[in-house]
Design an enzyme around this catalytic site. Structure first.
Site, PDB file in Angstrom:
ATOM      1  N   VAL A  14       0.839  -1.208   0.000  1.00 44.50           N
ATOM      2  CA  VAL A  14       0.000   0.000   0.000  1.00 44.50           C
ATOM      3  C   VAL A  14       0.874   1.259   0.000  1.00 44.50           C
ATOM      4  O   VAL A  14       0.577   2.243  -0.684  1.00 44.50           O
ATOM      5  CB  VAL A  14      -0.962   0.000   1.205  1.00 44.50           C
ATOM      6  CG1 VAL A  14      -1.782   1.275   1.248  1.00 44.50           C
ATOM      7  CG2 VAL A  14      -1.878  -1.217   1.145  1.00 44.50           C
ATOM      8  N   ALA A  63      -6.585  19.725  -3.807  1.00 46.02           N
ATOM      9  CA  ALA A  63      -6.256  20.010  -2.396  1.00 46.02           C
ATOM     10  C   ALA A  63      -5.955  21.485  -2.173  1.00 46.02           C
ATOM     11  O   ALA A  63      -6.030  21.975  -1.045  1.00 46.02           O
ATOM     12  CB  ALA A  63      -5.053  19.167  -1.973  1.00 46.02           C
ATOM     13  N   ALA A  79      10.031   5.730   6.511  1.00 49.03           N
ATOM     14  CA  ALA A  79      10.725   4.823   7.439  1.00 49.03           C
ATOM     15  C   ALA A  79      10.375   3.392   7.072  1.00 49.03           C
ATOM     16  O   ALA A  79       9.186   3.065   6.902  1.00 49.03           O
ATOM     17  CB  ALA A  79      10.285   5.102   8.881  1.00 49.03           C
ATOM     18  N   VAL A 128     -11.362   0.443   5.856  1.00 41.78           N
ATOM     19  CA  VAL A 128     -12.585  -0.329   5.598  1.00 41.78           C
ATOM     20  C   VAL A 128     -12.828  -0.408   4.095  1.00 41.78           C
ATOM     21  O   VAL A 128     -12.964   0.617   3.421  1.00 41.78           O
ATOM     22  CB  VAL A 128     -13.819   0.314   6.285  1.00 41.78           C
ATOM     23  CG1 VAL A 128     -15.059  -0.539   6.042  1.00 41.78           C
ATOM     24  CG2 VAL A 128     -13.579   0.489   7.773  1.00 41.78           C
ATOM     25  N   GLY A 180     -10.983  -1.049   1.556  1.00 38.03           N
ATOM     26  CA  GLY A 180      -9.924  -0.572   0.651  1.00 38.03           C
ATOM     27  C   GLY A 180     -10.293   0.684  -0.109  1.00 38.03           C
ATOM     28  O   GLY A 180     -10.451   1.763   0.464  1.00 38.03           O
ATOM     29  N   GLY A 193      -1.981 -16.658  -4.148  1.00 42.69           N
ATOM     30  CA  GLY A 193      -1.695 -15.384  -3.485  1.00 42.69           C
ATOM     31  C   GLY A 193      -2.944 -14.613  -3.073  1.00 42.69           C
ATOM     32  O   GLY A 193      -2.863 -13.466  -2.652  1.00 42.69           O
ATOM     33  N   GLU A 251      -3.379 -15.293   2.576  1.00 43.26           N
ATOM     34  CA  GLU A 251      -2.048 -15.249   3.164  1.00 43.26           C
ATOM     35  C   GLU A 251      -1.650 -16.620   3.708  1.00 43.26           C
ATOM     36  O   GLU A 251      -2.507 -17.485   3.919  1.00 43.26           O
ATOM     37  CB  GLU A 251      -2.036 -14.228   4.288  1.00 43.26           C
ATOM     38  CG  GLU A 251      -2.304 -12.847   3.746  1.00 43.26           C
ATOM     39  CD  GLU A 251      -2.093 -11.766   4.783  1.00 43.26           C
ATOM     40  OE1 GLU A 251      -1.269 -11.972   5.682  1.00 43.26           O
ATOM     41  OE2 GLU A 251      -2.754 -10.731   4.666  1.00 43.26           O
ATOM     42  N   LYS A 253     -13.600  -4.218  10.562  1.00 45.08           N
ATOM     43  CA  LYS A 253     -14.190  -3.210   9.656  1.00 45.08           C
ATOM     44  C   LYS A 253     -15.651  -2.931  10.036  1.00 45.08           C
ATOM     45  O   LYS A 253     -16.096  -1.776  10.030  1.00 45.08           O
ATOM     46  CB  LYS A 253     -14.091  -3.725   8.214  1.00 45.08           C
ATOM     47  CG  LYS A 253     -12.630  -3.874   7.738  1.00 45.08           C
ATOM     48  CD  LYS A 253     -12.546  -4.692   6.451  1.00 45.08           C
ATOM     49  CE  LYS A 253     -11.120  -4.888   5.997  1.00 45.08           C
ATOM     50  NZ  LYS A 253     -10.968  -5.903   4.948  1.00 45.08           N
ATOM     51  N   GLY A 283      -5.388  -4.213  -2.181  1.00 35.54           N
ATOM     52  CA  GLY A 283      -4.503  -4.008  -3.324  1.00 35.54           C
ATOM     53  C   GLY A 283      -3.792  -2.676  -3.237  1.00 35.54           C
ATOM     54  O   GLY A 283      -4.214  -1.766  -2.516  1.00 35.54           O
TER      55      GLY A 283
HETATM   56  N1  HSE Z   1      -7.177  -9.216   3.962  1.00 30.64           N
HETATM   57  C1  HSE Z   1      -8.209  -8.299   3.607  1.00 30.64           C
HETATM   58  C2  HSE Z   1      -9.141  -8.925   2.598  1.00 30.64           C
HETATM   59  C3  HSE Z   1      -7.725  -7.003   3.040  1.00 30.64           C
HETATM   60  O1  HSE Z   1      -8.963 -10.081   2.225  1.00 30.64           O
HETATM   61  O2  HSE Z   1     -10.080  -8.259   2.208  1.00 30.64           O
HETATM   62  C4  HSE Z   1      -7.219  -6.075   4.093  1.00 30.64           C
HETATM   63  O3  HSE Z   1      -8.167  -5.874   5.082  1.00 30.64           O
END
Ligand code: HSE
Length: 441
Positions: free
Chosen positions: A14, A33, A43, A132, A134, A187, A190, A205, A302
């Protein structure tokens, strides 16, 4: 006016998306803006990789506290995740007078009350659109776009991993375990998928949405959380035959005596738009008293979809940075002194309808006993489906069959008692499957 300077903590998927989109669309963003927005410091533990991603003009350090200590940084973006170091850094950034943008739903769902109070006391903003769903601007919609409404309920597919798994199970008729392995290989899931498949991510969320929908504190500890690990391909098939799809929903609902806050697999009518949200996509339905039903759809995760939400927060903060803190949009939509003490109800007090699947010995009178228990419990049956015994015969020689029952609404405590009673019948051969059902009408 000089650009607003942003420090980024953690440049993973991200973070790099945020850096790239901000750079690519900088002119357009500045026009919106009223001022340039630049990430000037990053960092990350992997300094070399981070430097390669952002180029030589950006200062890269391995110590997040160096970003927070930099007086030139106006906004800190926290993309580390989790409740540990991320919490300490967010609180330190607030204490240093920085605005914070975060995608960290776990942190805010569990520690939001403390974090928002610290931000209000310091007059800085903590923005969390990316936490929440994405890229879907659902926080903005709930907090601002629907601000005229008394929100009645919110129901969403807010975890892409589980929606991908459920879509694959339905498409291919496969069981959960098989699809999970495939999702990990591709993928989509996880290596440790626990938070996703057990419903925890969705509950974080849903908790945030419940707070801004109803003006209640964030209360993740009160959420009912059930994942998709026990779902079988058979239930998805039977649901389909009855005109329903099974989705993992995050639901929060205002009822007479409180607020429901729950995540669990749910039958929803196949004809609803949200029932047709497939793969890793997210969607949220919001019901308001004035607007009626609204639906928000898009990518819930994503790199650039999530960056889109992070940057929207940066623009909001940039526009409002000079505004009197008391006149900004409140963190949780409602003024801090106007929060409601509506209780989050225990699951036993939730009212919903149900799908039940009973594996039974195919003997005379079994259906009568089962429906008799439901009738005695005051639970009304909506539909019954019974398979031919020879289609599903077991190994014991006793013919077996699946009986599927859809009920009308009843309170969960009553259903728990009825299930216990039916389970005790000798003809009920396996643990009864119970999936809640919502018409979302
Ligand atoms: N792992 C989450 C999902 C995305 O599969 O929607 C991040 O919250």
């Amino acid at each position: 006016m000089k650009p607003i300077q942003v420090g980024l903590l953690g440049i993973g998927v991200v973070g790099s998306g945020t850096f790239n989109v901000l750079k690519r669309n900088q002119e357009e963003i500045k026009r919106r803006a009223g001022r340039g927005i630049e990430i000037t410091m990053v960092a990350d533990l992997n300094v070399a990789r981070a430097q390669e991603l952002v180029g030589p003009d950006v200062t890269v350090v391995n110590d997040a506290r160096a970003v927070i200590a930099n007086p030139d940084i106006d906004i800190v973006i926290e993309l580390i995740g989790g409740y540990g170091i991320a919490k300490a850094l967010v609180l330190e950034a607030i204490a240093a007078g920085k605005h914070v943008v975060t995608a960290n739903k776990a942190l805010l769902a569990v520690h939001g009350t403390e974090i928002f109070a610290a931000a209000s006391a310091k007059g800085v903003m903590v923005a969390f659109e990316a936490a929440v769903a994405g890229g879907i601007p659902i926080i903005k919609a709930l907090r601002e776009g629907l601000t005229a409404n008394r929100i009645q309920w919110v129901a969403g597919i807010i975890n892409g991993t589980t929606n991908f798994i459920l879509s694959e199970m339905r498409d291919k008729g496969l069981d959960f375990g098989v699809v999970l392995k495939e999702a990990q290989r591709l993928g989509y899931a996880e290596a440790d998928p626990t938070f996703d498949i057990e419903g925890v991510d969705a509950a974080h969320k849903a908790t945030l949405m419940s707070a801004i929908a109803f003006g209640i504190p964030v209360q993740f500890d009160k959420a009912y959380v059930e994942g998709i690990t026990k779902l079988g391909a058979a239930d998805i098939k039977y649901a389909e035959q009855l005109g329903y799809r099974i989705k993992l929903l995050g639901i929060t609902k205002r009822v007479a005596n409180g607020v429901e806050l729950r995540v669990h697999p749910c039958l929803i009518p196949a004809k609803r738009l949200i029932a047709n949200v497939e793969g890793a996509m997210n969607a949220v339905v919001v019901q308001g008293d004035a607007v009626g039903t609204t639906l928000y759809y898009g990518k819930g995760a994503g790199s650039e979809p999530t960056a889109s939400a992070v940057i929207a927060d940066l623009v909001d903060i940039t526009r409002l940075e000079s505004a009197d803190p008391l006149h900004r949009v409140p963190h949780l939509a409602f003024q801090p002194n106007a929060m409601s003490d509506l209780a989050v109800l225990p699951m036993s007090e939730v009212v919903t309808s149900y799908y039940l699947r009973l594996r039974v010995a195919d003997e005379t009178g079994v259906l009568a006993k089962v429906t008799g228990i439901l009738a005695e419990s005051g639970i009304s049956i909506d539909a019954v489906l019974q398979r031919e015994a020879d289609e599903v015969a077991g190994n014991s020689g006793v013919p077996q069959t699946d009986v599927i029952i859809l009920t009308h609404d009843c309170v969960e405590a009553k259903m728990n008692a009825a299930i216990a009673h039916m389970q005790a019948l000798p003809s009920v051969l396996e643990p009864i499957t119970r999936i809640r059902k919502e018409e979302l009408a």
